[in-house]
Enzyme design. Sequence first.
Site, mmCIF file in Angstrom:
data_model
loop_
_atom_site.group_PDB
_atom_site.id
_atom_site.type_symbol
_atom_site.label_atom_id
_atom_site.label_comp_id
_atom_site.label_asym_id
_atom_site.label_seq_id
_atom_site.Cartn_x
_atom_site.Cartn_y
_atom_site.Cartn_z
ATOM 1 N N ASP A 206 0.834 -1.207 0.000
ATOM 2 C CA ASP A 206 0.000 0.000 0.000
ATOM 3 C C ASP A 206 0.866 1.253 0.000
ATOM 4 O O ASP A 206 0.961 1.962 1.001
ATOM 5 C CB ASP A 206 -0.936 -0.016 1.224
ATOM 6 C CG ASP A 206 -1.864 -1.226 1.224
ATOM 7 O OD1 ASP A 206 -1.966 -1.904 0.183
ATOM 8 O OD2 ASP A 206 -2.467 -1.510 2.263
ATOM 9 N N LYS B 295 -12.387 -3.627 -3.732
ATOM 10 C CA LYS B 295 -13.588 -3.590 -2.876
ATOM 11 C C LYS B 295 -14.766 -2.916 -3.590
ATOM 12 O O LYS B 295 -15.322 -1.909 -3.128
ATOM 13 C CB LYS B 295 -13.314 -2.891 -1.547
ATOM 14 C CG LYS B 295 -12.320 -3.636 -0.665
ATOM 15 C CD LYS B 295 -12.229 -3.053 0.729
ATOM 16 C CE LYS B 295 -11.233 -3.764 1.608
ATOM 17 N NZ LYS B 295 -9.820 -3.507 1.286
HETATM 18 O O1 S5P Z 1 -11.091 -6.402 6.407
HETATM 19 C C1 S5P Z 1 -10.115 -6.068 5.766
HETATM 20 C C2 S5P Z 1 -10.034 -6.300 4.382
HETATM 21 C C3 S5P Z 1 -8.881 -5.934 3.709
HETATM 22 S S1 S5P Z 1 -8.739 -6.417 2.057
HETATM 23 N N1 S5P Z 1 -9.051 -5.482 6.385
HETATM 24 C C4 S5P Z 1 -7.920 -5.096 5.720
HETATM 25 O O2 S5P Z 1 -6.987 -4.599 6.353
HETATM 26 N N2 S5P Z 1 -7.846 -5.278 4.349
HETATM 27 C C5 S5P Z 1 -6.676 -4.798 3.579
HETATM 28 O O3 S5P Z 1 -5.511 -5.492 4.018
HETATM 29 C C6 S5P Z 1 -6.376 -3.312 3.744
HETATM 30 O O4 S5P Z 1 -7.038 -2.550 2.750
HETATM 31 C C7 S5P Z 1 -4.868 -3.249 3.609
HETATM 32 O O5 S5P Z 1 -4.512 -3.139 2.239
HETATM 33 C C8 S5P Z 1 -4.386 -4.607 4.104
HETATM 34 C C9 S5P Z 1 -3.877 -4.624 5.518
HETATM 35 O O6 S5P Z 1 -2.704 -3.864 5.643
HETATM 36 P P1 S5P Z 1 -1.812 -3.846 6.967
HETATM 37 O O7 S5P Z 1 -0.756 -2.846 6.670
HETATM 38 O O8 S5P Z 1 -2.688 -3.455 8.120
HETATM 39 O O9 S5P Z 1 -1.261 -5.261 7.132
#
Ligand code: S5P
Length: 279
Positions: A40, A95
Site C-alpha cells: 500500500d 472492494k
Molecule cells: O477487512 C479487511 C479487508 C482488507 S482487504 N481489512 C484489511 O486490512 N484489508 C486490507 O488489508 C487493507 O485494505 C490493507 O490493504 C491490508 C492490511 O494492511 P496492513 O498494513 O494493516 O497489514
Amino acid sequence: MPSITTRTYASRAAAHPIPVAKQLLECMDRKQTNLCVSVDVTKKADLLRIANASGPYCCCIKTHIDIVEDFDQDLVQQLQAIAEKHDFVIWEDRKFADIGNTVRLQYSSGIYKIAQWSHLTNAHLIPGDGILTGLASVGEPLGRGLLLLAEMSAAGNLATGEYTAKNVAAARRYPKFVMGFVAMKRVDELEATSGGVAPGEGEDFVIMTPGVGLDSKGDGMGQQYRTPDEVIRESGCDVIIVGRGIYGGGSGRPDEEIVEQCKRYREAGWTAYEQRLKQ
Ligand code: S5P
C-alpha cells in the site's frame, strides 16, 4: 464432511473447479508459502521495488492501484512481468460496492482497466447479487476470480452474523467466479452460514485473511492484528495478508529488511499450516 482444513493445498489445487484458484493453490504448494504481501504505497517505483523484493516469498501481491500517484500502463506491465518472474498472482483490492452495471465498467474500463491485469479482485455484497452478475460478466471470460468480503478485520465493522452468511450463500450461486472470501475464520463451515444455499459439489473456498502482524496488535485506526498461527491453524484460514508488518509503512523499508520480514512471515504461516494438517 471432513473440514477443508485437513487437506493439503496441493490436493485442493488438483481438484479445484476454478482455474485461477487452482493456480493460486498450486503456487502456494510449489513455493511453500501462504503469504500474500499487501503493498500500500503511493509511488510506482516503491510498489515495483517492494513487489520485486517480496516476490520470491509470496503467493500473491495485493495492490490498491488508486493510491499510486504516478500510475501509468507501464506500472501494470512491469508488475505483470515481476509476477511472471517470481511466480505469484496479482490481487487488486478494489472492494467494489456498486450496482452491477457500474461495477462492470469500473472493473473493465477507466484508467486502471483492472480486469486486464489483476488475477483476483474483491467485492462487498451490499448491492445484492447484481454486483456478482456485473463483475462476472467481465471477469469470468478472462479467467479471473472474485473474493467476497464476508468479514473484515477492523474494529466495529458491520460484516458479521447474517450478513456473513448471506455472502456465503451468494458465493454458492456463482461457483465459477467466486473463489473465496476475505474473512477472519472458516465462514463456509459455520452452522449459520448455510444461508439457505447448500454447499456445492466439490466446493472449495480460499479464505484470505488481513489483519496479520507479529509485532503489533493495532494501528490506532481500527486495524486489529493477529498472528499467522491464530489465522491459519486456529481459525482455519488459507492465506495470510501482511502489509505494514512487511514493508513497514510509508514508502517502505530497504529491500534487505523486506526480505527478512517476508522470510519471517512465510515461515510462521507455513509452520502454522503444517501444524494444522497434523491436528
Ligand atoms: O477487512 C479487511 C479487508 C482488507 S482487504 N481489512 C484489511 O486490512 N484489508 C486490507 O488489508 C487493507 O485494505 C490493507 O490493504 C491490508 C492490511 O494492511 P496492513 O498494513 O494493516 O497489514
